[in-house]
Scaffold this motif. Structure first.
Motif, short mmCIF file in Angstrom:
data_model
loop_
_atom_site.label_atom_id
_atom_site.label_comp_id
_atom_site.label_asym_id
_atom_site.label_seq_id
_atom_site.Cartn_x
_atom_site.Cartn_y
_atom_site.Cartn_z
N LEU A 59 51.69 9.27 29.37
CA LEU A 59 52.21 7.96 29.84
C LEU A 59 52.52 8.25 31.64
CD1 LEU A 59 52.92 5.16 27.31
CD2 LEU A 59 51.08 6.12 28.62
N GLU A 60 53.51 8.59 31.41
CA GLU A 60 53.97 9.27 32.87
C GLU A 60 53.01 10.28 34.15
OE1 GLU A 60 57.43 11.75 32.47
OE2 GLU A 60 58.99 9.59 31.76
N ALA A 64 51.37 9.01 37.53
CA ALA A 64 51.17 10.01 39.13
C ALA A 64 50.27 10.62 39.20
CB ALA A 64 52.11 11.33 38.60
N ASP A 65 48.95 10.13 38.70
CA ASP A 65 47.49 10.50 38.85
C ASP A 65 47.39 12.39 38.93
OD1 ASP A 65 46.96 7.71 38.82
OD2 ASP A 65 47.35 8.13 41.00
#
Length: 74
Positions: A59-60, A64-65
């Protein structure tokens, strides 16, 4: 440097596949035993399960794309 691998326990370099659920989707991740051991140590330190830590990393990464088309490689 080669002695690091030559003298290492060969069990550390065997693969293990784990099935887990990330954001509601069932998937599997295949890593060497060594990396599963490290993930277990980190997740224990942070009072999480390995599945919770992997989900958090995923998910992080999305936030952060990062290009995570191959999450295991990421």
């Amino acid at each position: 440097m080669c002695r690091l691998f030559i003298n290492a326990d060969s069990q550390l370099w065997t693969y293990r596949t784990k099935s887990l659920r990330i954001d509601g989707v069932v998937t599997s991740i295949r890593l060497e035993e060594f990396f599963w051991d490290i993930l277990e140590e980190l997740s224990f330190r942070d009072q999480m399960t390995v599945n919770q830590m992997i989900t958090k990393l995923y998910l992080e990464s999305l936030d952060a794309d990062h290009d995570i088309s191959n999450f295991t490689s990421f």
